[in-house]
Design an enzyme around this catalytic site. Structure first.
Site, PDB file in Angstrom:
ATOM      1  N   LYS A 120      63.167  54.055  -4.136  1.00  0.00           N
ATOM      2  CA  LYS A 120      62.799  53.307  -5.340  1.00  0.00           C
ATOM      3  C   LYS A 120      63.591  52.027  -5.381  1.00  0.00           C
ATOM      4  O   LYS A 120      64.698  51.950  -4.836  1.00  0.00           O
ATOM      5  CB  LYS A 120      63.125  54.126  -6.593  1.00  0.00           C
ATOM      6  CG  LYS A 120      62.381  53.673  -7.832  1.00  0.00           C
ATOM      7  CD  LYS A 120      61.007  54.322  -7.906  1.00  0.00           C
ATOM      8  CE  LYS A 120      60.288  54.026  -9.179  1.00  0.00           C
ATOM      9  NZ  LYS A 120      59.149  54.958  -9.333  1.00  0.00           N
TER      10      LYS A 120
HETATM   11  N1  GLU Z   1      55.689  53.923  -8.908  1.00  0.00           N
HETATM   12  C1  GLU Z   1      54.806  55.037  -8.717  1.00  0.00           C
HETATM   13  C2  GLU Z   1      55.533  56.341  -8.946  1.00  0.00           C
HETATM   14  O1  GLU Z   1      56.516  56.402  -9.653  1.00  0.00           O
HETATM   15  C3  GLU Z   1      54.061  54.981  -7.388  1.00  0.00           C
HETATM   16  C4  GLU Z   1      54.916  54.888  -6.169  1.00  0.00           C
HETATM   17  C5  GLU Z   1      54.111  54.603  -4.896  1.00  0.00           C
HETATM   18  O2  GLU Z   1      52.889  54.495  -4.948  1.00  0.00           O
HETATM   19  O3  GLU Z   1      54.755  54.494  -3.865  1.00  0.00           O
HETATM   20  O4  GLU Z   1      55.102  57.379  -8.509  1.00  0.00           O
END
Ligand code: GLU
Length: 431
Positions: A120
């Site tokens: 993240k």
């Molecule tokens: N930000 C989204 C989540 O928290 C998607 C992450 C992604 O598609 O890599 O799942």
């Protein structure tokens, strides 16, 4: 000389008095550990992010001044594949938050069995204070700073809170300029014209709806006529609202950062979307019966409650007031462990974030596969595959929860952590 105790002491940044969201995640891991059998000897691996990068992101403001922002990319675990997870731009972003979000991505990706680890990123910035040009410069400089560790086979960012297709296009372009070649698979959630996938934008909300439908069957709730209350009306809450309304549910309340609109007969969601597009928030929606202060949202009775905004919204303070049957966690980390216990005692069925909102990363996986093969699927194909994966994941988690007599959250962690630690064990330690 290092003592055994010192060897096992946590690094100082993991050990302050208030661990924030990362502390919540650690408590969740402690709850799953007794269910991991022999694999529990590897559990420490889940309590330490593999890699943390903190970056300074300087930009020139439109007025000629220089502003600095703090950014992060955390790769929590890569045992099952490259890192995967979004990037958020928000004034409250902290390292603890990004660490927790990266760890939840590890669990989420394993829960739906997509071949990724968890990562993240984020920048502590209020993007509403930036012009479009400033936002572009911020995105490009951040991408350049984290380009050391991202890549289509290393770590693949995607949208999260306050980031979108345009931000992903700038990230992809910056990476292509730095690397000297264009690899669309370095980010997902891109515009369709740049190798994005049909259905990606709606995927998280769609997954919330699909798992909600499964949970409703188990809980004996009829979707048609069910009262649904939603916190957040963005990419997740907004899409979930439309899908529940289309299925005949009554969306009785929607809250955004400005307040709550209520209609006991069901809000007209199409009109509410139009109002938000024109006015920027739900406040002042002419189709509402009432407007409530933010906190009063938690008193609204419903069959299904969907927190789809930020973390730590449902706490020991408001959980006793909540009257609902099912909670679908569209947001990441919306419920604290204390609130989790209070609601479970009240017989509320909580479909945890790491399952309920996994639809987004599932279609991100489809996007990445399509980019690699340069062969694009139809929207029907994407939605059908997404629905199948979400239903299967829900039912697998449900079986574990019945068998072990644990909550759906612990059951999801059991399934997911087992997959991650099996991969860890079979790979073995290097060197
Ligand atoms: N930000 C989204 C989540 O928290 C998607 C992450 C992604 O598609 O890599 O799942």
């Amino acid at each position: 000389m290092t003592t055994a105790h010192q060897q096992h002491a946590l690094p100082s940044y993991l050990n302050p008095d208030d661990l924030g969201p990362w502390g919540v995640y650690l408590q969740q891991i402690d709850r799953v550990t007794p269910h991991l059998g022999n694999l529990s000897r590897w559990v420490e691996t889940l309590k330490r992010p593999k890699r943390i990068l903190t970056v300074d992101v300087p930009i020139e403001r439109d007025d000629g001044s220089i502003a600095h922002y703090e950014g992060y990319r955390v790769q929590h675990n890569m045992s099952r594949g490259p890192g995967k997870g979004g990037v958020r731009f928000h004034q409250d972003v902290t390292l603890s938050e990004v660490m927790a979000l990266s760890a939840w991505m590890t669990v989420k990706n394993a829960a739906v069995n997509v071949p990724y680890g968890g990562a993240k990123g984020g920048i502590r910035v209020d993007p509403k204070t930036l012009s479009r040009g400033e936002l572009q410069r911020l995105t490009r400089r951040y991408t350049s700073e984290i380009s050391l560790i991202i890549g289509p086979n290393k770590d693949i960012p995607a949208p999260d809170v306050n980031t979108n297709e345009q931000v992903m296009a700038w990230m992809m372009d910056s990476y292509a300029m730095i690397e000297g070649n264009l690899s669309t698979g370095v980010v997902t959630g891109k515009p369709i014209s740049l190798g994005g996938s049909l259905g990606r934008r709606e995927a998280t909300g769609r997954g919330v709806f699909v798992t909600g439908r499964e949970a409703a069957i188990k809980r004996g709730v009829e979707i048609h006529g069910a009262r649904v209350a939603i916190q957040g009306f963005g990419n997740v809450g907004g899409v979930a609202a439309t899908m529940f309304a289309d299925a005949g549910a009554k969306v009785v309340a929607v809250q955004d950062h400005t307040g709550t609109v209520v209609h006991q007969g069901g809000l007209d969601i199409a009109r509410l979307h139009q109002h938000v597009a024109e006015c920027g928030s739900v406040t002042g929606f002419p189709g509402a019966e009432a407007f409530l202060e933010r906190d009063a949202f938690w008193d609204i009775e419903s069959e299904i409650l969907i927190p789809a905004a930020l973390e730590q919204q449902i706490t020991a303070d408001n959980a006793p007031r909540i009257r609902t049957k099912i909670i679908l966690e569209g947001a990441n980390g919306p419920t604290t462990p204390e609130a989790d216990d209070i609601l479970t005692d009240k017989d509320v069925l909580i479909v945890p974030d790491v399952l309920a909102n996994a639809g987004g990363v599932t279609v991100s996986y489809f996007e990445w596969v399509q980019d690699f093969s340069s062969f694009f699927w139809s929207e029907d194909e994407i939605n059908a595959r997404l629905t199948r994966i979400m239903q299967d994941a829900f039912n697998a988690v449900w079986s574990v929860s019945q068998e072990k007599k644990v909550t759906l959250r612990t059951a999801t962690f059991i399934l997911a952590c087992t997959r991650v630690l099996q991969a860890r064990e079979v790979r073995g330690l290097y060197p």
